[in-house]
Design an enzyme around this catalytic site. Structure first.
Site, PDB file in Angstrom:
ATOM      1  N   VAL A  41      38.514  23.994  12.526  1.00 33.04           N
ATOM      2  CA  VAL A  41      38.250  25.422  12.309  1.00 33.04           C
ATOM      3  C   VAL A  41      39.526  26.236  12.125  1.00 33.04           C
ATOM      4  CG1 VAL A  41      36.077  25.365  13.593  1.00 33.04           C
ATOM      5  CG2 VAL A  41      38.183  26.027  14.785  1.00 33.04           C
ATOM      6  N   LYS A  42      40.689  25.612  12.317  1.00 35.63           N
ATOM      7  CA  LYS A  42      41.956  26.332  12.222  1.00 35.63           C
ATOM      8  C   LYS A  42      42.437  26.414  10.767  1.00 35.63           C
ATOM      9  CE  LYS A  42      42.392  27.073  16.662  1.00 35.63           C
ATOM     10  NZ  LYS A  42      41.614  26.063  17.367  1.00 35.63           N
ATOM     11  N   PRO A  43      43.530  27.176  10.490  1.00 37.69           N
ATOM     12  CA  PRO A  43      43.956  27.393   9.098  1.00 37.69           C
ATOM     13  C   PRO A  43      44.197  26.124   8.289  1.00 37.69           C
ATOM     14  CG  PRO A  43      44.999  29.020  10.513  1.00 37.69           C
ATOM     15  CD  PRO A  43      44.267  28.069  11.421  1.00 37.69           C
ATOM     16  N   ILE A  44      44.728  25.066   8.914  1.00 36.58           N
ATOM     17  CA  ILE A  44      44.758  23.755   8.266  1.00 36.58           C
ATOM     18  C   ILE A  44      44.253  22.727   9.269  1.00 36.58           C
ATOM     19  CG2 ILE A  44      46.745  24.414   6.830  1.00 36.58           C
ATOM     20  CD1 ILE A  44      48.426  22.409   8.488  1.00 36.58           C
TER      21      ILE A  44
ATOM     22  N   HIS B 241      42.898  21.674  14.466  1.00 33.49           N
ATOM     23  CA  HIS B 241      41.456  21.439  14.598  1.00 33.49           C
ATOM     24  C   HIS B 241      40.761  21.926  13.326  1.00 33.49           C
ATOM     25  CE1 HIS B 241      37.329  22.341  15.932  1.00 33.49           C
ATOM     26  NE2 HIS B 241      37.505  21.392  16.833  1.00 33.49           N
TER      27      HIS B 241
END
Length: 376
Positions: free
Chosen positions: A180-183, A178
């Site tokens: 907002v996640k790290p990738i 998603h």
């Protein structure tokens, strides 16, 4: 607005997407395999299956383990999908309380297993904010009681525990892509494992349970789903993964500033990452002291008004009306108090130290004006 988290999209990502869009095959092609191989190499596992969301990944992970009509032990401090996917797969869920770092309490987990372990289909843990659970203790419990272990590492791509990448230590591990996640792959997720049989089962279910004998001839051998991730999304994921370690270094720079500036303040505590762990720093939670619980909403609104995007992670899953109807009223003291205390402040690779200083100064300025008041 300085958001609490933010995707990193640059020209190299745009170029990768443009190239993928010009390919003849937009889904079900080589980029899917390439992304899975890249994830395996980065995490240090043998097998991976990318899907259209982490929720789909969780659903198929639970399904592959055959947990129908059994109980999944999990944390209430997570996005609802961790528990929802278990229910969709036909299981029951039971929540184990957390510790003050937001992760499942392995001692309370052990106490539940000692009580009765015969009806447990899986243990599903979450690495809150990118900070690994105590994997040695939890893995040992899972092995002792012969229970499959799922690591919902949606927050934790790039995190480490005692020198090993998070995602390499459970029977099945889940990642989210998603924004907002790290990738990011826009939306997307993955299941990774060293268990070839489980990943093969998940790959079968990912695309309708269909196997192809020849180009024109296929057979459906399981009732599956359309959980595929496109080649275009995978092209973005491959390029994002190349930048991950650099972006984690930038996040660490922001958190190091916060850690130093917030030390011994009179308003809140922070979560300390132990020396044998490395966090992806997906979140930077602050935990308000009890005298500020009642002022949390006022603080939240004031920060938003000042241009600082904050969020709360998480409302305990058992607090949702659906789960109250399903399970009745549940009270887990640590999870309840964590929810009262927690605010996630901006922390991501798009910030610089000037932004972090603005967040710090504004946060303290607002807190100085807030009246203390114990509210239980």
């Amino acid at each position: 607005m300085i958001t609490y988290s933010h995707q990193n999209i640059d020209q190299s990502d745009i170029d990768a997407l443009t190239k993928a869009l010009k390919d003849e095959i937009l889904t079900g092609g080589k980029k899917v395999d390439e992304f899975e191989e890249a994830l395996c190499e980065y995490i240090g596992v043998k097998h991976a299956c990318v899907l259209n969301s982490a929720t789909s990944a969780l659903h198929l992970a639970y399904t592959a383990l055959g947990i129908k009509e059994k109980i999944v032990l999990t944390t209430p401090l997570t996005f609802a999908a961790t528990a929802n996917a278990a229910l969709i797969a036909g299981a029951k869920v039971e929540f184990i309380d957390i510790k003050n770092d937001g992760n499942i309490d392995e001692k309370k987990l052990e106490a539940r297993l000692v009580k009765n372990s015969t009806d447990i289909g899986a243990i599903s843990v979450v690495d809150f904010g990118g900070n690994s659970v105590e994997m040695d203790e939890i893995s040992n419990l899972a092995k002792k009681y012969n229970i499959p272990l799922i690591d919902d590492a949606s927050h934790a791509l790039g995190s480490e525990y005692k020198g090993k990448k998070v995602g390499s230590m459970a029977d099945l591990s889940i990642f989210s892509f998603h924004p907002v996640k790290p990738i990011t792959t826009f939306e997307g997720g993955a299941v990774v494992s060293n268990n070839k049989e489980l990943i093969s089962k998940i790959k079968l279910l990912r695309s309708h349970g269909i196997v192809k004998k020849r180009l024109w001839d296929s057979d459906m051998i399981e009732l599956g789903y359309n959980y595929r991730l496109s080649d275009v999304a995978c092209a973005l994921g491959i390029n994002q993964l190349k930048k991950l370690d650099h972006n984690l270094e930038k996040r660490e720079e922001i958190t190091s500033f916060y850690d130093k500036e917030f030390e011994k303040n009179h308003y809140f505590s922070t979560i300390k990452i132990k020396d044998y762990k490395k966090s992806s720093r997906h979140l930077y939670p602050i935990l308000l002291f009890p005298e500020f619980y009642c002022q949390k909403e006022e603080l939240f609104e004031s920060l938003l008004h000042a241009g600082i995007g904050v969020q709360v992670h998480y409302k305990p899953t058992y607090e949702f009306s659906f789960y109250k109807k399903l399970l009745g009223e549940i009270r887990l003291q640590n999870a309840d108090n964590f929810y009262k205390a927690e605010l996630s402040i901006p922390c991501h690779q798009e910030m610089n130290l000037k932004d972090a200083k603005f967040v710090k100064d504004t946060l303290f300025s607002i807190l100085e004006k807030v009246k203390k008041g114990y509210c239980g």
